[in-house]
Design an enzyme around this catalytic site. Structure first.
Site, PDB file in Angstrom:
ATOM      1  N   HIS A 160      55.354 -20.323  13.205  1.00  7.34           N
ATOM      2  CA  HIS A 160      55.102 -21.121  14.412  1.00  7.34           C
ATOM      3  C   HIS A 160      53.714 -21.756  14.382  1.00  7.34           C
ATOM      4  O   HIS A 160      53.514 -22.845  14.936  1.00  7.34           O
ATOM      5  CB  HIS A 160      55.252 -20.236  15.649  1.00  7.34           C
ATOM      6  CG  HIS A 160      55.509 -21.010  16.908  1.00  7.34           C
ATOM      7  ND1 HIS A 160      56.598 -21.857  17.054  1.00  7.34           N
ATOM      8  CD2 HIS A 160      54.816 -21.090  18.069  1.00  7.34           C
ATOM      9  CE1 HIS A 160      56.565 -22.406  18.256  1.00  7.34           C
ATOM     10  NE2 HIS A 160      55.489 -21.963  18.890  1.00  7.34           N
ATOM     11  N   ARG A 202      53.762 -25.148  12.923  1.00  5.92           N
ATOM     12  CA  ARG A 202      54.192 -26.178  13.881  1.00  5.92           C
ATOM     13  C   ARG A 202      53.004 -26.606  14.737  1.00  5.92           C
ATOM     14  O   ARG A 202      52.823 -27.801  15.015  1.00  5.92           O
ATOM     15  CB  ARG A 202      55.315 -25.613  14.740  1.00  5.92           C
ATOM     16  CG  ARG A 202      55.780 -26.492  15.904  1.00  5.92           C
ATOM     17  CD  ARG A 202      57.021 -25.862  16.517  1.00  5.92           C
ATOM     18  NE  ARG A 202      57.275 -26.241  17.881  1.00  5.92           N
ATOM     19  CZ  ARG A 202      58.012 -27.286  18.260  1.00  5.92           C
ATOM     20  NH1 ARG A 202      58.526 -28.094  17.346  1.00  5.92           N
ATOM     21  NH2 ARG A 202      58.227 -27.543  19.533  1.00  5.92           N
ATOM     22  N   ARG A 234      60.590 -26.216  14.852  1.00  2.31           N
ATOM     23  CA  ARG A 234      60.620 -24.803  15.221  1.00  2.31           C
ATOM     24  C   ARG A 234      61.210 -24.060  14.029  1.00  2.31           C
ATOM     25  O   ARG A 234      62.065 -24.577  13.318  1.00  2.31           O
ATOM     26  CB  ARG A 234      61.474 -24.574  16.456  1.00  2.31           C
ATOM     27  CG  ARG A 234      60.975 -25.282  17.719  1.00  2.31           C
ATOM     28  CD  ARG A 234      61.912 -25.030  18.890  1.00  2.31           C
ATOM     29  NE  ARG A 234      61.445 -25.670  20.102  1.00  2.31           N
ATOM     30  CZ  ARG A 234      61.804 -26.892  20.506  1.00  2.31           C
ATOM     31  NH1 ARG A 234      62.652 -27.594  19.768  1.00  2.31           N
ATOM     32  NH2 ARG A 234      61.324 -27.405  21.620  1.00  2.31           N
TER      33      ARG A 234
END
Length: 307
Positions: free
Chosen positions: A251, A254, A154
């Site tokens: 993000h 990820r 994160r």
């Protein structure tokens, strides 16, 4: 029925919020959201000559139906439903009501959007463009991307990493995630190389003569690089790489980590551990991304496609 006394509504809301602060240690943003949602309910009920204290299930359902007709997003409806449930549970537990009229309210179903995904080629284009800048800021950006993509972190976990970041097995980071839970995050050889290069220029980001406990220090108030600054710089980089900057964020890197691992044969349980998900249902969203990818593959590459 006589006009309701909105002063009584404000008093009950204040009592509830005091409890949330004292017993639940609710954040200021949470308290503000509860205050807005309950004040909204109070105003709606007052327009129908009812007070919060004597609202029944039918009136609460009518409120939620009105919100839906007004086009309020399902996520906002769900939040308001949750606020009403918790508020009336509090009144019941405190003996201020003999029942909980919100206990049987249905929560609007939320459609979970599929995460945006970068292809392996997109990641390559992003890194190729990043390597064009060999300044200390460019070296930092390469390190950030490599570590985020290699470990599936994160962004808050990445930017809050301590200095020094590696202990014990130098191939893994010890990451402190949600709920203060620790997990190991792997680093690829490329990410380790990028980290070594960044550590050489890290002193350039320190306040003069001042050490920092963070791997990515900043002279700003937070003491470390902020997610907003990282996101802004990443979008600028994406634009230079001829990628759609609007769809790229830390993000999304990820998400790329997760979908690319799954495409490479990783099982869901392993992926769940790597991502730090408490519930495997959260991880399963990536199987839907894979399903969409397989469908596109068949539709574009199958010899009978388009017939």
């Amino acid at each position: 029925m006589a006009d309701p006394d909105t002063t009584d509504d404000r008093r009950l809301i204040a009592l509830f919020l005091d409890m949330m602060i004292a017993e639940r240690h609710a954040a200021a943003s949470t308290i503000d959201a509860y205050r807005r949602d309950l004040s909204d309910l109070s105003g709606w009920l007052a327009g129908r000559n009812r007070a919060l204290e004597d609202a029944d299930t039918d009136s609460l359902r009518a409120w939620l139906s009105a919100l839906s007709r007004d086009g309020l997003a399902a996520s906002s409806q769900a939040r308001k439903t949750s606020a009403a449930r918790r508020f009336y549970r509090f009144l019941f537990s405190e003996g201020l009501r003999t029942d909980n009229p919100a206990a049987v309210l249905d929560t609007p179903k939320l459609g979970r959007p599929l995460p945006k995904v970068l292809s392996v080629e997109d990641i390559g284009a992003l890194l190729t463009q990043a390597r064009q800048d060999q300044s200390h800021r460019g070296v930092r950006m390469i390190c950030l991307i490599e570590m985020l993509y290699a470990g599936g972190l994160r962004v808050s976990e990445l930017l809050g990493l301590p200095y020094p970041p590696l202990r014990g097995d130098k191939r893994f980071l010890m990451v402190r995630g949600k709920g203060n839970k620790e997990r190991l995050a792997p680093l690829s050889p490329e990410a380790l190389t990028a980290l070594d290069r960044y550590l050489e220029v890290r002193p350039r980001f320190l306040k003069k003569g001042m050490p920092s406990p963070f791997l990515f220090p900043s002279r700003g108030r937070d003491g470390h690089l902020t997610r907003q600054h990282f996101a802004t710089e990443l979008k600028k980089l994406a634009a230079r790489a001829d990628l759609n900057a609007a769809e790229i964020s830390p993000h999304v890197l990820r998400h790329a980590f997760a979908t690319h691992l799954l495409a490479g044969g990783a099982d869901l349980r392993t992926l769940q551990k790597l991502l730090g998900h408490a519930d495997i249902a959260t991880t399963q969203i990536y199987t839907h991304v894979q399903d969409d990818g397989l469908s596109d593959l068949v539709n574009t590459k199958h010899p009978l496609a388009g017939r």
